[in-house]
Design a protein around this motif. Sequence first.
Motif, mmCIF file in Angstrom:
data_model
loop_
_atom_site.group_PDB
_atom_site.id
_atom_site.type_symbol
_atom_site.label_atom_id
_atom_site.label_comp_id
_atom_site.label_asym_id
_atom_site.label_seq_id
_atom_site.Cartn_x
_atom_site.Cartn_y
_atom_site.Cartn_z
ATOM 1 N N ASN A 88 0.614 -1.166 -0.016
ATOM 2 C CA ASN A 88 0.246 0.119 0.039
ATOM 3 C C ASN A 88 0.752 1.177 0.055
ATOM 4 O OD1 ASN A 88 0.750 0.441 2.770
ATOM 5 N ND2 ASN A 88 -1.030 -0.562 3.459
ATOM 6 N N LEU A 89 0.108 2.299 -0.107
ATOM 7 C CA LEU A 89 0.991 3.660 -0.344
ATOM 8 C C LEU A 89 1.615 3.923 0.874
ATOM 9 C CD1 LEU A 89 -1.610 6.001 -2.192
ATOM 10 C CD2 LEU A 89 0.312 4.390 -3.252
ATOM 11 N N TYR A 90 0.975 3.823 2.102
ATOM 12 C CA TYR A 90 1.719 4.097 3.574
ATOM 13 C C TYR A 90 3.052 3.276 3.596
ATOM 14 C CZ TYR A 90 2.319 4.700 8.429
ATOM 15 O OH TYR A 90 2.486 5.238 9.897
ATOM 16 N N ASP A 91 3.213 1.976 3.222
ATOM 17 C CA ASP A 91 4.214 1.377 3.436
ATOM 18 C C ASP A 91 5.103 2.170 2.221
ATOM 19 O OD1 ASP A 91 3.373 -0.245 5.337
ATOM 20 O OD2 ASP A 91 2.638 -1.861 3.968
ATOM 21 N N LYS A 92 4.853 2.363 1.056
ATOM 22 C CA LYS A 92 5.751 2.691 0.250
ATOM 23 C C LYS A 92 6.336 4.153 0.671
ATOM 24 C CE LYS A 92 6.269 4.459 -4.488
ATOM 25 N NZ LYS A 92 7.332 4.927 -4.325
ATOM 26 N N MET A 93 5.461 4.893 1.192
ATOM 27 C CA MET A 93 6.128 6.171 1.590
ATOM 28 C C MET A 93 7.265 5.930 2.578
ATOM 29 S SD MET A 93 4.735 8.734 0.051
ATOM 30 C CE MET A 93 4.673 10.224 1.183
ATOM 31 N N LYS A 94 7.071 5.064 3.568
ATOM 32 C CA LYS A 94 8.048 4.443 4.661
ATOM 33 C C LYS A 94 9.222 4.304 3.959
ATOM 34 C CE LYS A 94 5.822 1.836 7.311
ATOM 35 N NZ LYS A 94 5.170 0.964 8.500
ATOM 36 N N ARG A 95 9.062 3.308 2.785
ATOM 37 C CA ARG A 95 10.226 2.842 2.079
ATOM 38 C C ARG A 95 11.060 3.771 1.668
ATOM 39 N NH1 ARG A 95 8.550 -1.200 -1.417
ATOM 40 N NH2 ARG A 95 8.874 0.054 -3.290
ATOM 41 N N ARG A 119 9.256 13.243 5.752
ATOM 42 C CA ARG A 119 8.906 13.101 7.141
ATOM 43 C C ARG A 119 7.752 13.777 7.402
ATOM 44 N NH1 ARG A 119 15.151 13.846 9.239
ATOM 45 N NH2 ARG A 119 15.437 11.428 9.411
ATOM 46 N N LEU A 120 7.320 15.008 7.012
ATOM 47 C CA LEU A 120 6.376 15.740 7.077
ATOM 48 C C LEU A 120 5.114 15.168 6.737
ATOM 49 C CD1 LEU A 120 7.512 19.278 6.183
ATOM 50 C CD2 LEU A 120 6.993 18.509 8.405
ATOM 51 N N VAL A 121 4.983 14.283 5.553
ATOM 52 C CA VAL A 121 3.878 13.656 5.060
ATOM 53 C C VAL A 121 3.754 12.365 5.771
ATOM 54 C CG1 VAL A 121 3.136 12.267 2.946
ATOM 55 C CG2 VAL A 121 4.033 14.522 2.672
ATOM 56 N N LYS A 122 4.767 11.600 6.315
ATOM 57 C CA LYS A 122 4.602 10.479 7.135
ATOM 58 C C LYS A 122 3.993 10.889 8.519
ATOM 59 C CE LYS A 122 6.882 6.645 9.302
ATOM 60 N NZ LYS A 122 7.956 6.542 10.222
ATOM 61 N N GLY A 123 4.460 11.987 9.035
ATOM 62 C CA GLY A 123 3.985 12.427 10.289
ATOM 63 C C GLY A 123 2.371 12.866 10.042
ATOM 64 N N GLN A 138 -1.816 18.061 2.617
ATOM 65 C CA GLN A 138 -0.407 18.664 2.878
ATOM 66 C C GLN A 138 -0.131 19.787 1.856
ATOM 67 O OE1 GLN A 138 1.637 17.987 5.466
ATOM 68 N NE2 GLN A 138 -0.066 17.619 6.412
ATOM 69 N N ILE A 139 -0.400 19.398 0.364
ATOM 70 C CA ILE A 139 -0.133 20.357 -0.562
ATOM 71 C C ILE A 139 -0.972 21.559 -0.410
ATOM 72 C CG2 ILE A 139 -0.370 20.671 -3.153
ATOM 73 C CD1 ILE A 139 0.189 17.591 -3.485
ATOM 74 N N LYS A 140 -2.456 21.487 -0.069
ATOM 75 C CA LYS A 140 -3.110 22.727 0.180
ATOM 76 C C LYS A 140 -2.554 23.614 1.248
ATOM 77 C CE LYS A 140 -8.033 23.975 1.164
ATOM 78 N NZ LYS A 140 -7.435 25.051 1.705
ATOM 79 N N MET A 141 -2.242 22.938 2.489
ATOM 80 C CA MET A 141 -1.496 23.665 3.445
ATOM 81 C C MET A 141 -0.287 24.471 3.054
ATOM 82 S SD MET A 141 -1.861 21.050 6.520
ATOM 83 C CE MET A 141 -0.814 21.740 7.568
ATOM 84 N N ARG A 142 0.471 24.019 2.326
ATOM 85 C CA ARG A 142 1.568 24.557 1.620
ATOM 86 C C ARG A 142 1.291 25.682 0.635
ATOM 87 N NH1 ARG A 142 3.086 20.412 4.268
ATOM 88 N NH2 ARG A 142 4.839 19.965 4.776
ATOM 89 N N ASN A 143 0.385 25.620 -0.113
ATOM 90 C CA ASN A 143 -0.096 26.397 -0.977
ATOM 91 C C ASN A 143 -0.617 27.789 -0.395
ATOM 92 O OD1 ASN A 143 0.473 25.472 -3.589
ATOM 93 N ND2 ASN A 143 -1.384 24.287 -3.563
ATOM 94 N N ASP A 144 -1.466 27.441 1.025
ATOM 95 C CA ASP A 144 -2.053 28.370 1.702
ATOM 96 C C ASP A 144 -0.774 29.149 2.129
ATOM 97 O OD1 ASP A 144 -4.531 27.574 1.224
ATOM 98 O OD2 ASP A 144 -5.101 26.588 2.942
#
Length: 141
Positions: free
Chosen positions: A2-9, A27-31, A56-62
């Motif tokens: 799954n995507l969660y495991d892929k992000m950790k890897r 790290r930010l996305v994983k958190g 997360q993308i929306k927060m950074r755009n804001d």
Amino acid sequence: MNLYDKMKRDLIQAMKDKDKDRLTVLRLVKGAMQLEKINLKRELNDDEVIAVIAKQIKMRNDSIAEFTKANRNDLVRQYQKEIEEVLKELEQIHFINIIKKDYENFLDFKKKIKGKHHKEFLKEEEVENYLKMVQSPIMHK
């Protein structure tokens, strides 16, 4: 996987590669994903992981909009780089999912024609070449 495991890897790989920009973003996305996992009290599915990343993308755009108003170009550039890294990750995830889906469709088709007179649709050599291509290292990322 799954995507969660892929992000950790990917996070671990960024550590090994000493890629500071990518490591910071992952790290930010994983958190954020771990926080969502705690809030939901269960594992995240792929759609929820994508929703967290989109948030997360929306927060950074804001933040970029606010930093632009405050004339903080250094922070604008930093957040733009972070968004680019997250988008690269999403593109890679999307590409791998397309390949896997295509491969699954192919296997379904192969099962349907197996043992029937429709073997002329796909020669055995074509099947083997396709399997080699799809089972390349990109399938395991």
